[in-house]
Design an enzyme around this catalytic site. Structure first.
Site, PDB file in Angstrom:
ATOM      1  N   THR A 186     -35.535  -7.151   4.983  1.00 53.90           N
ATOM      2  CA  THR A 186     -35.551  -5.713   5.200  1.00 53.90           C
ATOM      3  C   THR A 186     -36.766  -5.305   6.017  1.00 53.90           C
ATOM      4  O   THR A 186     -37.782  -5.985   5.996  1.00 53.90           O
ATOM      5  CB  THR A 186     -35.638  -4.981   3.840  1.00 53.90           C
ATOM      6  OG1 THR A 186     -34.716  -5.555   2.931  1.00 53.90           O
ATOM      7  CG2 THR A 186     -35.348  -3.507   3.979  1.00 53.90           C
ATOM      8  N   ARG A 214     -20.419  -7.563   1.947  1.00 53.75           N
ATOM      9  CA  ARG A 214     -21.466  -7.431   0.933  1.00 53.75           C
ATOM     10  C   ARG A 214     -22.413  -6.283   1.296  1.00 53.75           C
ATOM     11  O   ARG A 214     -22.807  -6.112   2.444  1.00 53.75           O
ATOM     12  CB  ARG A 214     -22.255  -8.735   0.821  1.00 53.75           C
ATOM     13  CG  ARG A 214     -23.405  -8.717  -0.191  1.00 53.75           C
ATOM     14  CD  ARG A 214     -24.742  -8.457   0.469  1.00 53.75           C
ATOM     15  NE  ARG A 214     -25.866  -8.558  -0.466  1.00 53.75           N
ATOM     16  CZ  ARG A 214     -27.126  -8.268  -0.161  1.00 53.75           C
ATOM     17  NH1 ARG A 214     -27.433  -7.854   1.052  1.00 53.75           N
ATOM     18  NH2 ARG A 214     -28.088  -8.390  -1.069  1.00 53.75           N
ATOM     19  N   ILE A 215     -22.793  -5.489   0.304  1.00 54.17           N
ATOM     20  CA  ILE A 215     -23.749  -4.393   0.482  1.00 54.17           C
ATOM     21  C   ILE A 215     -24.936  -4.639  -0.424  1.00 54.17           C
ATOM     22  O   ILE A 215     -24.777  -4.967  -1.600  1.00 54.17           O
ATOM     23  CB  ILE A 215     -23.094  -3.038   0.151  1.00 54.17           C
ATOM     24  CG1 ILE A 215     -21.988  -2.729   1.173  1.00 54.17           C
ATOM     25  CG2 ILE A 215     -24.126  -1.918   0.132  1.00 54.17           C
ATOM     26  CD1 ILE A 215     -21.133  -1.541   0.811  1.00 54.17           C
ATOM     27  N   GLY A 216     -26.130  -4.519   0.121  1.00 52.77           N
ATOM     28  CA  GLY A 216     -27.346  -4.749  -0.648  1.00 52.77           C
ATOM     29  C   GLY A 216     -28.005  -3.466  -1.102  1.00 52.77           C
ATOM     30  O   GLY A 216     -27.372  -2.404  -1.185  1.00 52.77           O
ATOM     31  N   ASP A 217     -29.296  -3.554  -1.394  1.00 50.61           N
ATOM     32  CA  ASP A 217     -30.021  -2.398  -1.915  1.00 50.61           C
ATOM     33  C   ASP A 217     -30.428  -1.401  -0.842  1.00 50.61           C
ATOM     34  O   ASP A 217     -30.619  -0.218  -1.125  1.00 50.61           O
ATOM     35  CB  ASP A 217     -31.285  -2.868  -2.643  1.00 50.61           C
ATOM     36  CG  ASP A 217     -32.297  -3.471  -1.666  1.00 50.61           C
ATOM     37  OD1 ASP A 217     -33.346  -2.849  -1.407  1.00 50.61           O
ATOM     38  OD2 ASP A 217     -32.046  -4.573  -1.155  1.00 50.61           O
ATOM     39  N   THR A 236     -37.997  -4.184  -0.594  1.00 51.81           N
ATOM     40  CA  THR A 236     -37.503  -5.360   0.119  1.00 51.81           C
ATOM     41  C   THR A 236     -37.415  -6.529  -0.845  1.00 51.81           C
ATOM     42  O   THR A 236     -38.179  -6.604  -1.797  1.00 51.81           O
ATOM     43  CB  THR A 236     -38.428  -5.718   1.307  1.00 51.81           C
ATOM     44  OG1 THR A 236     -37.992  -6.952   1.887  1.00 51.81           O
ATOM     45  CG2 THR A 236     -39.878  -5.860   0.879  1.00 51.81           C
ATOM     46  N   GLY A 237     -36.497  -7.450  -0.587  1.00 52.32           N
ATOM     47  CA  GLY A 237     -36.342  -8.617  -1.449  1.00 52.32           C
ATOM     48  C   GLY A 237     -34.890  -8.953  -1.673  1.00 52.32           C
ATOM     49  O   GLY A 237     -34.059  -8.818  -0.770  1.00 52.32           O
ATOM     50  N   GLY A 239     -31.476  -8.019  -2.833  1.00 54.46           N
ATOM     51  CA  GLY A 239     -30.828  -6.736  -3.043  1.00 54.46           C
ATOM     52  C   GLY A 239     -30.211  -6.552  -4.410  1.00 54.46           C
ATOM     53  O   GLY A 239     -30.327  -5.481  -5.022  1.00 54.46           O
TER      54      GLY A 239
END
Length: 320
Positions: A186, A214-217, A236-237, A239
């Site tokens: 990120t 796929r959807i992350g944070d 960041t990291g 998700g």
């Protein structure tokens, strides 16, 4: 009171990161910090500042966003981003972008020109074209380094974060994405002006070898991005871990409901709410405080305040 800015280029940077990979990213952080500081000194609104800085990070192929976005299992690009204004709590988010040059700017247009908060995939792409947002062929985003990363991930039969170092075939295929030497994925920026106005923006290409769709944070308000009248946070990291921990919102909630300082709240979330090796964040408060904690090996980060303090770092500093 006074302006302040902090930005990140991904958490979990391994100690073994070679100079040829480290130095261009450090130079980019310095450049982006200078751009953000100049904008704040010119009395630009924090919302404009964070968008400006994240656009610059998206345009740099050394970070996993925009031009440097990592590839899905199908070898395609799916970018996502979100932005939030602290005073109004207005926000916008996008996912599944394949041709938009600057995802963060489309997220802001969603915020300002639609009744919605979040658009994804074909609908977001169509909206971008309707709004005249700059687009380009998807091949623009595919870099040789990310093709190599995808091949490594496929050989190891795993999803991985983009700073993961090359691995030998003898390593176990089930090695977790929550490897403390590999977290990132990120770019983000938070800013506050002298009047206490806050804003946050975050953008990413996601995980190497992630499933299509796929959807992350990053586009999830309250997870990867959050701002209110107390603070602005960009995370960041990994998700999935950040979503479970509602990381960005929890920092604000601890300040609001428990009366913790920005530094105390952010430290609590990073140390207690997310497993070690999974998260880093940058945050600023309405009074101009800055904090940049992480529980990974390192995090590309930079900050500056009107009072004259400035930092550009990767690994833990002596005062951490």
């Amino acid at each position: 009171m006074g302006w302040a800015i902090a930005l990140h280029g991904g958490a979990g940077v391994p100690l073994s990161l070679p100079p040829e990979r480290r130095q261009p990213r450090e130079a980019a952080l310095r450049h982006c910090l200078q751009i953000g500081v100049a904008a704040l000194q010119a009395n630009k609104h924090p919302l404009d500042v964070v968008e400006l800085v994240v656009r610059e990070l998206e345009n740099n192929p050394n970070f996993n966003a925009g031009k440097g976005s990592v590839l899905t299992a199908a070898g395609t690009i799916e970018m996502e981003a979100s932005i939030m204004d602290g005073k109004t709590k207005s926000c916008g988010a996008v996912s599944g972008l394949t041709t938009v040059v600057n995802a963060i700017s489309l997220a802001r247009i969603v915020m300002e020109k639609t009744p919605h908060i979040y658009l994804g995939f074909d609908g977001a792409e169509a909206f971008a074209r309707e709004q005249g947002v700059e687009t380009i062929e998807s091949s623009h985003f595919v870099t040789p380094e990310n093709i190599e990363r995808l091949q490594q991930a496929k050989e190891a039969n795993r999803v991985q974060i983009d700073y993961t170092q090359p691995i030998g075939k003898e390593e176990k295929a089930e090695r977790s994405i929550a490897d403390g030497d590999s977290q990132t994925g990120t770019v983000g920026c938070v800013a506050v002006d002298g009047n206490g106005n806050l804003a946050s923006a975050t953008s990413t290409g996601g995980l190497v070898n992630k499933m299509v769709g796929r959807i992350g944070d990053t586009p999830i308000i309250g997870a990867g991005t959050y701002a209110n009248d107390l603070c602005a946070v960009s995370a960041t990291g990994v998700g999935e871990a950040i979503i479970r921990g509602t990381v960005a919102r929890d920092v604000a909630a601890l300040m609001e409901y428990k009366g913790l300082s920005l530094k105390e709240a952010a430290a609590y979330v990073v140390e207690k709410c997310v497993p070690r090796g999974n998260v880093g964040l940058v945050a600023v408060s309405a009074t101009g405080e800055v904090t940049m904690p992480f529980n990974t090996t390192g995090m590309f980060r930079a900050s500056a305040t009107e009072g004259g303090s400035s930092e550009i770092g990767i690994w833990p500093s002596l005062q951490d």
